[in-house]
Design an enzyme around this catalytic site. Structure first.
Site, PDB file in Angstrom:
ATOM      1  N   LYS A   1       0.682  -0.638   0.221  1.00 43.00           N
ATOM      2  CA  LYS A   1       0.393   0.401   0.451  1.00 43.00           C
ATOM      3  C   LYS A   1       0.927   1.205   0.141  1.00 43.00           C
ATOM      4  O   LYS A   1       0.378   2.302  -0.735  1.00 43.00           O
ATOM      5  CB  LYS A   1      -0.781   0.146   1.328  1.00 43.00           C
TER       6      LYS A   1
ATOM      7  N   GLU B   1      -2.138   7.019   6.919  1.00 38.53           N
ATOM      8  CA  GLU B   1      -3.301   8.305   6.447  1.00 38.53           C
ATOM      9  C   GLU B   1      -4.572   9.134   7.119  1.00 38.53           C
ATOM     10  O   GLU B   1      -4.878   8.508   7.805  1.00 38.53           O
ATOM     11  CB  GLU B   1      -3.576   7.388   5.258  1.00 38.53           C
TER      12      GLU B   1
ATOM     13  N   HIS C   1     -14.670  -1.799   8.746  1.00 36.16           N
ATOM     14  CA  HIS C   1     -13.363  -0.788   7.107  1.00 36.16           C
ATOM     15  C   HIS C   1     -14.001  -2.638   6.456  1.00 36.16           C
ATOM     16  O   HIS C   1     -13.270  -2.274   5.279  1.00 36.16           O
ATOM     17  CB  HIS C   1     -12.494  -0.562   7.593  1.00 36.16           C
TER      18      HIS C   1
ATOM     19  N   ARG D   1      -7.034  -8.376  -7.996  1.00 34.75           N
ATOM     20  CA  ARG D   1      -7.304  -9.793  -7.962  1.00 34.75           C
ATOM     21  C   ARG D   1      -9.195  -9.392  -8.686  1.00 34.75           C
ATOM     22  O   ARG D   1      -9.395  -8.260  -8.741  1.00 34.75           O
ATOM     23  CB  ARG D   1      -7.036  -9.846  -6.703  1.00 34.75           C
TER      24      ARG D   1
END
Length: 669
Positions: free
Chosen positions: A118, A202, A237, A302
């Site tokens: 990430k 973030e 999440h 994917r």
């Protein structure tokens, strides 16, 4: 270009069955892999061949690259499809397939490496001009560096696993005082799920929407998108409801999303199916702007869990596209040939208890009937299968298509009404509440919708007296097959038809008295009408001003299961007068089956309300039990690494004297 002849599916459950469906249509032989407890699951039974990989733990079976490659070689499979999760975004696995001369149905190892990390993906997108959120993504940052960076990023912020996905290894942190504990938990969870405890930071957008774009690319320089999906409705999440197209976007914004996603795929020379995920901040209500801002979040290299909604609005088989591209063929269609029609919506049916903080559940599916007539059902289980605690709690997906968003939504509500599932806790009734909620119906979406609507966590009450009366009438209907007044079970003073039945429903016992067209329970008496659908399995009851319509299934001669709004209610006729007594556990008890991962106190320690005491992991998620009142930890009945079942006493705890009359058990956080 070599056509794939035999495909090994390196996954389990519903995605394995989904891939097999396309293989059967194309005449491709299939090989299933499985762990020991999965030996009798449908994906194993439906494959042409099956190979056992080892024990239950994924790290000893589904995640062992050498075992998967060996299974492919032993069975003569010329290709491997990784599904999603497990090894689907594992660079070493893609490389191992290539080295073994086996086609990997997915992108090349470099693309997985760049986008699977990430932090690296954020950096690449920023360099490519795609907007990213403020954050900190230094490679291999220490805890102290992350703590220092957190103050600069600002709160609230999100700790996110670098190798992560599916909500694993993610924590929202609202202030500096929460950071250390959240960081430790995120690292543990990331390590357990991905074998990599690296994290990045973030800025957290509290009111953003989650909008993602389905992309596809081939080895001939072609790249397209198949429109966007909205996946804003989430818990912890993790997505629970997905839809396509994303509601409320103008065409210019849709085009901007699609263009950015295709550019991201081209930037890494992508091949196959991928999803580029964005956080979208719509324009303010008083703004004159046509569209809002969006920020790159991550790219999943994917097939996604939610790919069926894209298939339904485009009419395309995305697994067939994957197999075609993997075999070296060009994309089946160019961008201007891909059309969308209507709207589609999907719900994820999880083995969990929404009313108890979404605690995962495991156990035997004693009764199960899928609503195939109402929806597409992608399921990993059938009646009699066991949901194991070692894996993701998703049982199935229900997907519906309609001419517009509301038509798809209403069809999905009907599908949940027709679902019959009993044996474990599950979220069907909760999903139905969300679909019926006014904010969701009006597409007032953001990733914190469930936090804004706490009433959705509360179970919808069903009058147990109605359940009792329905069961009594069903018993009469079963006895006669026609009129309940012809049943021999009743008694008839002065030639009057009278029926009296003792019933236990929802833990309460009732005496149901029926005479003529009247029914009475306690002091409630009203006219009653009752009908059973000609095909059986569904009834309609009206009792005065109250009514109930539901499906039913007899478990035995004295127990009938009523399925109301996605929830199962067992009702017993002529029950024992004895009431079960449940002893108090005298401490913290395991709210679900799982594995102990951390003890946060020592015997003799005093703790305050809210302090973490013990953490267990189930279905790849951590659950921390905390003290609800000040007290003393007298001792632990378990140690880190122990496996426990639901209800096991974990901690001996004494509340401090001023709280002696207060419940001292832990709750999940």
């Amino acid at each position: 270009m070599a056509k794939i002849k035999k495909l090994l599916i390196a996954n389990r459950g519903e995605i394995a069955r989904r891939i097999m469906r396309t293989c059967r249509q194309q005449g491709i032989a299939t090989v299933a892999v499985y762990s020991e407890p999965d030996a009798t699951l449908p994906h194993v039974m439906e494959a042409d061949q099956a190979v056992c990989l080892g024990p239950a733990a994924a790290r000893d079976s589904y995640l062992v690259i050498d075992k998967v490659i060996a299974a492919a070689q032993a069975t003569g499979a010329d290709a491997i499809h990784p599904g999603y999760g497990f090894l689907s975004e594992n660079t070493a696995f893609a490389a191992a397939c290539d080295q073994a001369g086996i086609i990997f149905v997915g992108p090349n190892a470099r693309a997985i490496e760049v986008m699977g990390d990430k932090a690296a993906a954020r950096q690449l997108m920023a360099e490519s001009g795609v907007p990213v959120l403020p954050g900190f993504d230094k490679e291999g940052a220490s805890d102290s560096e992350l703590t220092a960076a957190a103050a600069k990023v600002g709160f609230p912020l999100l700790i996110k696993a670098v190798a992560g996905g599916g909500g694993k290894g993610m924590r929202v942190v609202n202030g500096a005082e929460e950071f250390d504990e959240a960081l430790a938990a995120a690292r543990r969870e990331a390590s357990n799920a991905f074998g990599d405890d690296r994290v990045l930071l973030e800025r957290y957008l509290a009111t953003a929407r989650h909008v993602e774009v389905q992309v596809f690319a081939d080895n001939h320089g072609n790249a397209v998108h198949l429109f966007e999906r909205d996946c804003s409705v989430q818990r912890r999440h993790q997505k629970i409801i997905e839809e396509a197209p994303a509601p409320g976007l103008d065409e210019a914004t849709r085009d901007a999303f699609g263009h950015a996603a295709v550019q991201a795929a081209k930037a890494i020379d992508y091949r196959g199916a991928g999803t580029v995920e964005f956080l979208y901040a719509p324009p303010a209500a008083d703004s004159n702007a046509d569209g809002g801002q969006f920020f790159f979040m991550e790219m999943n290299t994917r097939l996604q869990v939610e790919h069926p909604v894209t298939e339904m609005i485009t009419g395309e088989d995305l697994v067939a596209w994957q197999l075609s591209v993997a075999a070296g063929e060009p994309l089946p269609k160019q961008q201007d040939q891909i059309q969308r029609h209507g709207a589609a919506m999907e719900v994820r049916l999880y083995a969990e208890n929404p009313e108890q903080g979404f605690l995962p559940s495991s156990g035997l599916l004693r009764h199960l009937r899928w609503p195939h007539a109402q929806s597409r059902v992608d399921a990993g289980y059938e009646q009699g299968d066991r949901v194991d605690e070692h894996y993701d709690p998703m049982i199935a997906k229900l997907i519906c298509h309609g001419t517009d968003r509301n038509a798809a939504r209403q069809q999905l509500i009907q599908a949940l009404d027709d679902l019959e599932l009993e044996g474990i806790h599950h979220n069907a009734a909760f999903l139905r509440r969300v679909l019926n909620d006014a904010a969701f119906a009006e597409a007032e979406l953001d990733t914190r919708l469930l936090e804004h609507r706490p009433h959705l966590m509360e179970a919808t009450a069903v009058d147990p007296a109605l359940l009792a009366l329905a069961a009594a009438r069903l018993q009469a209907h079963q006895a006669t097959g026609d009129s309940p007044w012809q049943s021999l079970n009743g008694w008839r003073p002065l030639n009057q038809h009278l029926r009296q039945t003792r019933v236990e429903a929802n833990g309460e016992q009732f005496t149901v008295r029926e005479d003529g067209q009247q029914a009475a329970i306690d002091d409630r008496r009203a006219a009653v009408s009752f009908t059973v659908a000609p095909a059986g399995q569904r009834f309609s009851l009206h009792w005065g001003t109250d009514s109930l319509s539901a499906r039913f299934a007899w478990q035995n001669t004295h127990t009938v299961m009523l399925f109301v709004g996605g929830q199962a209610y067992p009702v017993t006729l002529n029950p024992s007068r004895d009431t079960a007594q449940h002893a108090d556990a005298g401490g913290f008890s395991a709210p679900m089956s799982g594995t102990i991962v951390a003890l946060h106190a020592a015997p003799g320690d005093s703790v305050e309300a809210g302090d973490a005491v013990i953490t267990l992991e189930a279905m790849k998620m951590e659950h921390t039990l905390r003290a609800t009142v000040p007290g003393t930890v007298n001792g632990f009945a378990v140690a880190a690494g122990d496996s426990v079942s639901e209800g096991t006493v974990l901690v001996e705890f004494s509340a401090h004297e001023t709280h002696a009359n207060t419940d001292s058990k832990g709750e999940t956080a």
